[in-house]
Design a protein around this motif. Structure first.
Motif, PDB file in Angstrom:
ATOM      1  N   UNK A  94       0.835  -1.200   0.000  1.00 30.78           N
ATOM      2  CA  UNK A  94       0.000   0.000   0.000  1.00 30.78           C
ATOM      3  C   UNK A  94       0.867   1.246   0.000  1.00 30.78           C
ATOM      4  N   UNK A  95       0.286   2.346  -0.489  1.00 31.26           N
ATOM      5  CA  UNK A  95       0.920   3.664  -0.414  1.00 31.26           C
ATOM      6  C   UNK A  95      -0.020   4.567   0.358  1.00 31.26           C
ATOM      7  N   UNK A  96       0.542   5.376   1.241  1.00 30.68           N
ATOM      8  CA  UNK A  96      -0.272   6.302   2.010  1.00 30.68           C
ATOM      9  C   UNK A  96       0.409   7.665   2.016  1.00 30.68           C
ATOM     10  N   UNK A  97      -0.261   8.658   1.452  1.00 29.06           N
ATOM     11  CA  UNK A  97       0.269  10.017   1.384  1.00 29.06           C
ATOM     12  C   UNK A  97       0.163  10.652   2.773  1.00 29.06           C
ATOM     13  N   UNK A  98       1.294  11.028   3.357  1.00 27.81           N
ATOM     14  CA  UNK A  98       1.306  11.570   4.719  1.00 27.81           C
ATOM     15  C   UNK A  98       0.545  12.885   4.823  1.00 27.81           C
ATOM     16  N   UNK A  99       0.467  13.627   3.732  1.00 27.35           N
ATOM     17  CA  UNK A  99      -0.256  14.896   3.750  1.00 27.35           C
ATOM     18  C   UNK A  99      -1.762  14.688   3.798  1.00 27.35           C
ATOM     19  N   UNK A 100      -2.223  13.538   3.332  1.00 27.94           N
ATOM     20  CA  UNK A 100      -3.656  13.250   3.322  1.00 27.94           C
ATOM     21  C   UNK A 100      -4.086  12.385   4.504  1.00 27.94           C
ATOM     22  N   UNK A 101      -3.123  11.900   5.279  1.00 31.29           N
ATOM     23  CA  UNK A 101      -3.446  11.070   6.443  1.00 31.29           C
ATOM     24  C   UNK A 101      -2.613  11.498   7.652  1.00 31.29           C
ATOM     25  N   UNK A 102      -2.757  12.760   8.075  1.00 23.42           N
ATOM     26  CA  UNK A 102      -1.913  13.244   9.174  1.00 23.42           C
ATOM     27  C   UNK A 102      -2.181  12.535  10.498  1.00 23.42           C
ATOM     28  N   UNK A 103      -3.423  12.144  10.740  1.00 22.91           N
ATOM     29  CA  UNK A 103      -3.740  11.475  12.004  1.00 22.91           C
ATOM     30  C   UNK A 103      -2.995  10.152  12.137  1.00 22.91           C
ATOM     31  N   UNK A 104      -3.072   9.329  11.105  1.00 22.55           N
ATOM     32  CA  UNK A 104      -2.405   8.033  11.134  1.00 22.55           C
ATOM     33  C   UNK A 104      -0.886   8.196  11.153  1.00 22.55           C
TER      34      UNK A 104
END
Length: 197
Positions: A94-104
């Motif tokens: 998986x890829x997760x953009x840190x700017x779009x998932x700040x909580x996680x």
């Protein structure tokens, strides 16, 4: 006749008031539509996040790349991960953009980008932070990343886990350099590759 100018002014004011009311109504509708569109986008993002969460929970092994579009090293890592994802179908990549998932990102204490969170049975077991574990270079090989993921049993690695793939290459390179120095008549105390031969 004195009432006529007053009637005209009243009519003009009524017309202006109607136009202002119409404009306000349009603005209110636009705002509601804009809010509705934002609400729909947010709901869609939450659905995607929920689906990702389900995929992570359902998958036994997961490699999650925390990335940022503007970070060059994320693109390097992504290139290697796309190759490994095709090869190791037993693992969910998986890829997760840190700017779009700040909580996680904050909850998992991700500070360095890129970072790989490595999960087994929905629980984070390990991290690959930056390129330190990959030879501390931008030119690491896909095999090196594959070896690192294999060390934690996050993928089914078929090579030798006791020795990184680049270590064997480096030792043979060092041997060749020593041999060259011996052939040229140099001693072992000089490590420079100067051009003054």
């Amino acid at each position: 006749m004195a009432n006529q100018p007053m009637d005209v002014i009243t009519k003009v004011l009524e017309k202006v008031e109607e136009q202002v009311d119409a404009e306000l109504s349009k603005l209110n509708e636009l705002e509601e539509d804009d809010l509705e569109r934002l609400k729909e986008k947010r709901l869609e993002a939450l659905k995607k996040l929920r689906n990702r969460s389900r995929n992570v929970k359902e998958s036994k092994k997961v490699v999650c790349h925390f990335y940022r579009d503007s970070t060059f090293r994320c693109k390097i890592l992504d290139k290697h991960l796309s190759i490994l994802a095709k090869k190791h179908i037993e693992t969910k990549f998986l890829k997760l953009n840190v700017d779009k998932a700040p909580f996680l990102t904050e909850r998992l204490r991700i500070k360095v980008i890129p970072t790989l969170a490595l999960l087994i049975d929905g629980k984070t077991k390990d991290y690959v932070v930056g390129f330190t574990d990959l030879g501390n270079t931008d030119e690491f090989t896909t095999e090196m990343l594959e070896w690192r993921l294999g060390c934690g049993d996050f993928i089914n690695y078929s090579g030798n886990l006791m020795e990184p793939p680049t270590q064997a290459k480096k030792s043979s390179t060092k041997f060749t350099k020593v041999e060259k120095k011996t052939i040229r008549g140099r001693g072992y105390d000089s490590d420079s590759d100067s051009e003054d031969d």
